[in-house]
Design an enzyme around this catalytic site. Sequence first.
Site, short mmCIF file in Angstrom:
data_model
loop_
_atom_site.label_atom_id
_atom_site.label_comp_id
_atom_site.label_asym_id
_atom_site.label_seq_id
_atom_site.Cartn_x
_atom_site.Cartn_y
_atom_site.Cartn_z
N ASP A 1 -7.61 -6.02 9.74
CA ASP A 1 -6.60 -5.15 9.15
C ASP A 1 -6.57 -3.95 10.08
O ASP A 1 -7.52 -3.15 10.11
CB ASP A 1 -7.03 -4.73 7.74
N HIS A 2 -5.50 -3.81 10.86
CA HIS A 2 -5.54 -2.80 11.92
C HIS A 2 -5.65 -1.37 11.38
O HIS A 2 -6.05 -0.46 12.08
CB HIS A 2 -4.37 -2.96 12.89
N HIS B 1 -3.31 -3.07 3.82
CA HIS B 1 -3.53 -1.69 4.29
C HIS B 1 -3.75 -0.71 3.13
O HIS B 1 -4.71 0.06 3.13
CB HIS B 1 -2.34 -1.21 5.12
C1 BG6 Z 1 2.05 -4.36 9.67
C2 BG6 Z 1 3.25 -4.80 8.89
O1 BG6 Z 1 0.88 -4.89 9.11
O2 BG6 Z 1 1.97 -2.95 9.68
C3 BG6 Z 1 4.52 -4.18 9.46
O3 BG6 Z 1 3.37 -6.22 8.93
C4 BG6 Z 1 4.37 -2.68 9.56
O4 BG6 Z 1 5.64 -4.51 8.65
C5 BG6 Z 1 3.08 -2.30 10.27
O5 BG6 Z 1 5.47 -2.18 10.28
C6 BG6 Z 1 2.83 -0.81 10.21
O6 BG6 Z 1 1.72 -0.48 11.00
P1 BG6 Z 1 1.56 0.98 11.60
O7 BG6 Z 1 0.24 0.97 12.30
O8 BG6 Z 1 2.71 1.21 12.52
O9 BG6 Z 1 1.62 1.93 10.44
#
Ligand code: BG6
Length: 483
Positions: A178-179, A241
């Site tokens: 989960d980034h 997230h």
């Molecule tokens: C991803 C989603 O996990 O996270 C995307 O699939 C979303 O839809 C993205 O745009 C948002 O990530 P960040 O790091 O730009 O907030």
Amino acid sequence: MKNIPVIMIIFGGSGDLAHRKLYPSLFNLYEQGLIHDNFAVIGTARRPWSHEYLREQVSDAIHETHDQVDENEVKAFASHFYYQSHDVTNVEHYVTLKKLAQELDDRYSAQGNRLFYMAMAPRFFGTIATHINDQHLTGSGFNRIVVEKPFGHDIASAEQLNKEITASFDENDIFRIDHYLGKEMIQNIMPMRFTNPLIKNIWSGEYIKNIQITLAERLGVEARGGYYDTSGALRDMVQNHIFQIITLLAMPEPKDLSSDSVHQAKQELLKSLIIPTPEEVKKNFVRGQYLGSDTTFAYKKEPNVDPDSTTETYVAGKTKFTSGPIAGVPIYFRTGKEFKEKKTRIDIVLKHINNPYGQAHSNNITIEVDPESKIYITINGKKIDEPGIRREDLTYVFSKEEMAKVPDGYERLLHDVFVNDSTNFTHWSELKRYWEFIDAVEDAWQKENEAGNPEIAQYLPYRMGPKEADNIFESPTEHWIYE
Ligand code: BG6
């Protein structure tokens, strides 16, 4: 840094994620010496690329993400890459892949260590996991697998996928990525909560009125309409997230910082997550879809989106726990596409206290995650030349130089996979609990859809989402802090 011998196999080696995130992050880890002489990467995808072509792609990916690079280093790094054209449904192809992995293992003295990375369309994850198992692709050393989100579409499919993966991998070797857990300010939640007496001592329902989490995005669904229409904001952003953020905010203090202890604390908390009833979903959740503008499409008109779609591009909701330090405190969250700006922030709203000055601000604590990284606490003081209370923010912020040093989330998380630290990855029992919550909301919405009366708020693009989300608060004294 220790040089870790490994053969890494990326399913989805020609894809966007590999290009934008994995190759640049691997290069940074290579430069730091974590992976160096004894590693090779096999990129696989259906396209008929050559090793040379993949190496050019890798080199391009590095140039696109780095201002200055040593060309010799880039060349040396790219020489570790190999391409194998691969149809994930074709069993024969796994035999070829296994052979190549074995050859490279010998050439690079990789000690039988394998790292599999699922970076392609999630519908193939189960098939890949099954064939890794039946074609015995695992090596004689460590075997780890990184699985991108979404991990399943609901609890049943997540359980099925987990079964397929655990046929070849132990839970400890499965890295559900989960980034958000690689982001600087998300990693700052635990130290902030547990090292500051000022914060730790007020972390309870006695002082905290509510918590608000906003993951606002400026962009629409872009070219991902096909995927997004089967997912929606709840599955795309809340299931992973937002729930990870909620868990970090509400969990009890772990007994130490080991991965096991952190996961134990999270799991203890999640047992007490309240799963909403259909009536509560109706009352406490708002779903919405963005409308069009002069220059942009309405969601329903986006390419590959069903014109009658009921998929939400916005969701706001509420949750609570029955145990843990903030048991009973309402946690409100919202996320949506086509907000007025990109903003990821957490607001800890404190209760007011009676005081002889009358009107004063509560000492809210805000954690900004994106695009800026900062924490600020609202403080009251006196106005200089008139009676009354003035409000200032005490801010903890990074300088530009410090920000430049912050590694990308993917680099951090890949590093953790190499050194076998699963603290910042999602454990199966956490994921399962998140799905139980999401399924309850999805089921309630599904029933509304079937009854022909789905309440899907239509909202104007590039504002703050649907007005209806102002009505999910428990008391009239609560409102969104970020407006
Ligand atoms: C991803 C989603 O996990 O996270 C995307 O699939 C979303 O839809 C993205 O745009 C948002 O990530 P960040 O790091 O730009 O907030």
